[in-house]
Scaffold this motif. Structure first.
Motif, PDB file in Angstrom:
ATOM      1  N   SER A 134       8.790  -0.012   8.305  1.00 48.31           N
ATOM      2  CA  SER A 134       7.908  -0.963   7.730  1.00 48.31           C
ATOM      3  C   SER A 134       8.552  -2.017   6.731  1.00 48.31           C
ATOM      4  N   PRO A 135       8.404  -3.244   6.857  1.00 48.18           N
ATOM      5  CA  PRO A 135       8.885  -4.119   5.794  1.00 48.18           C
ATOM      6  C   PRO A 135       7.615  -4.458   4.553  1.00 48.18           C
ATOM      7  N   GLU A 136       6.601  -3.887   5.067  1.00 51.42           N
ATOM      8  CA  GLU A 136       5.469  -4.296   4.002  1.00 51.42           C
ATOM      9  C   GLU A 136       4.712  -3.230   3.207  1.00 51.42           C
ATOM     10  N   LEU A 137       4.868  -3.694   1.964  1.00 50.37           N
ATOM     11  CA  LEU A 137       4.277  -2.648   0.946  1.00 50.37           C
ATOM     12  C   LEU A 137       2.787  -3.015   0.871  1.00 50.37           C
ATOM     13  N   LEU A 138       2.025  -1.986   0.919  1.00 52.10           N
ATOM     14  CA  LEU A 138       0.679  -2.373   0.660  1.00 52.10           C
ATOM     15  C   LEU A 138       0.146  -2.284  -0.893  1.00 52.10           C
ATOM     16  N   LEU A 139       0.676  -1.154  -1.595  1.00 47.32           N
ATOM     17  CA  LEU A 139       0.314  -0.915  -3.029  1.00 47.32           C
ATOM     18  C   LEU A 139       1.271   0.315  -3.297  1.00 47.32           C
ATOM     19  N   LYS A 140       1.781   0.069  -4.646  1.00 49.80           N
ATOM     20  CA  LYS A 140       2.602   0.962  -5.005  1.00 49.80           C
ATOM     21  C   LYS A 140       2.283   1.036  -6.532  1.00 49.80           C
ATOM     22  N   SER A 141       2.203   2.414  -6.911  1.00 52.36           N
ATOM     23  CA  SER A 141       1.978   2.528  -8.466  1.00 52.36           C
ATOM     24  C   SER A 141       2.742   3.348  -9.106  1.00 52.36           C
ATOM     25  N   GLU A 142       3.771   3.082 -10.204  1.00 49.58           N
ATOM     26  CA  GLU A 142       4.794   3.786 -10.841  1.00 49.58           C
ATOM     27  C   GLU A 142       4.914   3.342 -11.974  1.00 49.58           C
ATOM     28  N   ASN A 143       5.093   4.404 -12.813  1.00 47.87           N
ATOM     29  CA  ASN A 143       5.468   4.142 -14.601  1.00 47.87           C
ATOM     30  C   ASN A 143       4.315   2.817 -15.266  1.00 47.87           C
ATOM     31  N   ASN A 144       3.004   3.108 -14.882  1.00 47.21           N
ATOM     32  CA  ASN A 144       1.907   2.024 -15.135  1.00 47.21           C
ATOM     33  C   ASN A 144       2.436   0.623 -14.647  1.00 47.21           C
ATOM     34  N   LYS A 145       3.097   0.655 -13.514  1.00 47.06           N
ATOM     35  CA  LYS A 145       3.080  -0.611 -13.059  1.00 47.06           C
ATOM     36  C   LYS A 145       2.623  -0.632 -11.749  1.00 47.06           C
ATOM     37  N   LYS A 168      16.482  -1.608   3.813  1.00 46.63           N
ATOM     38  CA  LYS A 168      15.257  -2.205   2.880  1.00 46.63           C
ATOM     39  C   LYS A 168      13.602  -1.901   3.476  1.00 46.63           C
ATOM     40  N   ALA A 169      13.760  -1.075   4.476  1.00 50.53           N
ATOM     41  CA  ALA A 169      12.414  -0.915   5.056  1.00 50.53           C
ATOM     42  C   ALA A 169      12.058   0.483   4.375  1.00 50.53           C
ATOM     43  N   PHE A 170      10.653   0.697   4.599  1.00 53.92           N
ATOM     44  CA  PHE A 170      10.117   1.892   4.193  1.00 53.92           C
ATOM     45  C   PHE A 170      10.174   2.909   5.688  1.00 53.92           C
TER      46      PHE A 170
END
Ligand SMILES: C=C(O[C@H]1C=CC=C(C(=O)O)[C@@H]1O)C(=O)O
Length: 378
Positions: free
Chosen positions: A184-195, A166-168
């Motif tokens: 890492s367990p923590e997303l900063l920002l993800k952008s995919e398919n207009n989300k 489940k980690a990056f």
């Protein structure tokens, strides 16, 4: 599950890059079976000041905790790409055409933080928190493990991918500059398919049973996570984002610890410029810096005796179409010839109990330590 044969090939590509000074990045996104390797043929790495400079680029971003510091924000080009889904023997053989000469070694020696230094730094933060103008600051420390020939970094990376689905999980090598690996367990920002998505991840307790519902969060953890959530909402508001989906907080497991997590999702097409602005505004979040941000940053710099370098910075892949997945560089270590320097920290608030904070950093260090030990034994 990735086939053992494919994992072996991935290790051999990474070994070739390490032995021949080819800058590379490799990563496995959370909940995915897809390992990606991107290799830059030459040593001319691109540094960047503003995320907007990266528009239409394909590769990997690695930014330090403090970009005003002496550490550079790097962009690694993907000149040659491999993935666990298209390992082609011929292309692996073709790699032999590429190598760089480098006659010096990275000299990024780190000094381990002593337990007594950690406690006196924590006291200093607690003293400042009494003044009420600061609500939270993250204190970090460095723990050093010996690196030697018994540890093979490509196989450690592959092991980390298997231990932490489940980690990056990522490994970056910039010859002559630095190498980092983490889960890492923590997303900063993800952008995919207009989300566009982000999370507020904070609050830590050790996990002893597999039943997450047994975990009872105290007021300290609930508050420190809410600071991060509120901060994200403020950043959204400042960027005129008034419509978003919010889920949580709920409990998630990350290695040997559990955290509280709130997920945010914006279902609207944002321009690359808007997303770049958001990255800059979010980083560093109150999960790794504190609140208010600049006050916490000043205090961290005054109190900590080490540079955070790329710990608590962000890293992740960037696509030419403007999609990206940037994670906070946590549960991470800097790799040099003789040292594995693990960076671990935790959020300090007025309610912090020093001994518990120390133990929390020990638990967080286990994310990497347990796999390093398993690799050294095998
Ligand atoms: C700063 C770290 O974790 C952050 C992320 C989750 C929980 C945290 C905490 O409970 O303090 C930290 O905010 C670290 O792992 O070094």
């Amino acid at each position: 599950m990735i086939d053992a044969f494919v994992l072996e090939k991935i290790e051999s590509i990474l070994k070739y890059c390490l032995n021949n000074h080819l800058p590379f990045f490799t990563y496995r996104l959370p909940n995915s079976d897809f390992i990606k390797i991107g290799i830059q043929k030459d040593l001319n790495l691109m540094s960047f000041q503003n995320v907007t400079d990266l528009q239409s680029k394909q590769g990997f971003v690695m930014a330090p905790f403090d970009s005003n510091d002496k550490y550079t924000s790097w962009f690694i080009r993907e000149d040659i790409g491999f993935s666990s889904e298209n390992i082609n023997e011929e292309e692996i053989q073709n790699l032999n055409r590429f190598k760089n000469e480098l006659d010096f070694k990275e000299n990024g020696l780190c000094i381990e933080s002593s337990e007594s230094d950690y406690f006196s730094q924590l006291d200093e933060i607690l003293e400042t928190l009494k003044g009420k103008s600061l609500k939270k600051a993250i204190l970090s420390r460095i723990q050093i493990e010996k690196n030697d020939k018994s540890l093979d970094s490509p196989s450690l990376f592959v092991q980390l991918c298997q231990y932490y689905p489940k980690a990056f999980v990522s490994f970056v090598s910039l010859p002559g500059i630095c190498s980092w690996m983490g889960a890492s367990p923590e997303l900063l920002l993800k952008s995919e398919n207009n989300k566009t998505e982000t999370v507020a991840l904070a609050g830590t307790l050790p996990v002893s049973s597999s039943n997450l519902s047994d975990i009872e969060w105290g007021a300290k953890e609930i508050e420190e996570q809410a600071f991060v959530s509120d901060y994200i909402e403020t950043v959204f508001k400042d960027n005129s984002i008034d419509k978003f989906e919010k889920k949580g907080p709920f409990t998630v497991k990350a290695g040997q610890v559990a955290h509280l997590k709130t997920e945010f999702k914006i279902e609207r097409n944002l321009s690359f410029e808007d997303k770049a602005k958001m990255i800059t505004a979010l980083h560093p979040t109150p999960a790794v810096c504190g609140l208010p941000k600049l006050k916490a940053l000043d205090l961290i710099k005054a109190v900590e005796t080490h540079d955070r370098e790329y710990y608590a910075g962000y890293w992740g892949p960037l696509e030419a179409n403007g999609d990206f997945a940037l994670y906070v560089n946590l549960r991470t270590m800097k790799i040099t010839e003789n040292q594995l320097s693990l960076f671990v920290g935790g959020g300090i608030t007025a309610d912090s109990i020093p001994q518990k904070e120390w133990e929390e950093t020990q638990h967080k260090a286990q994310t990497l330590l347990s796999v390093i030990k398993a690799c050294k034994l095998s």
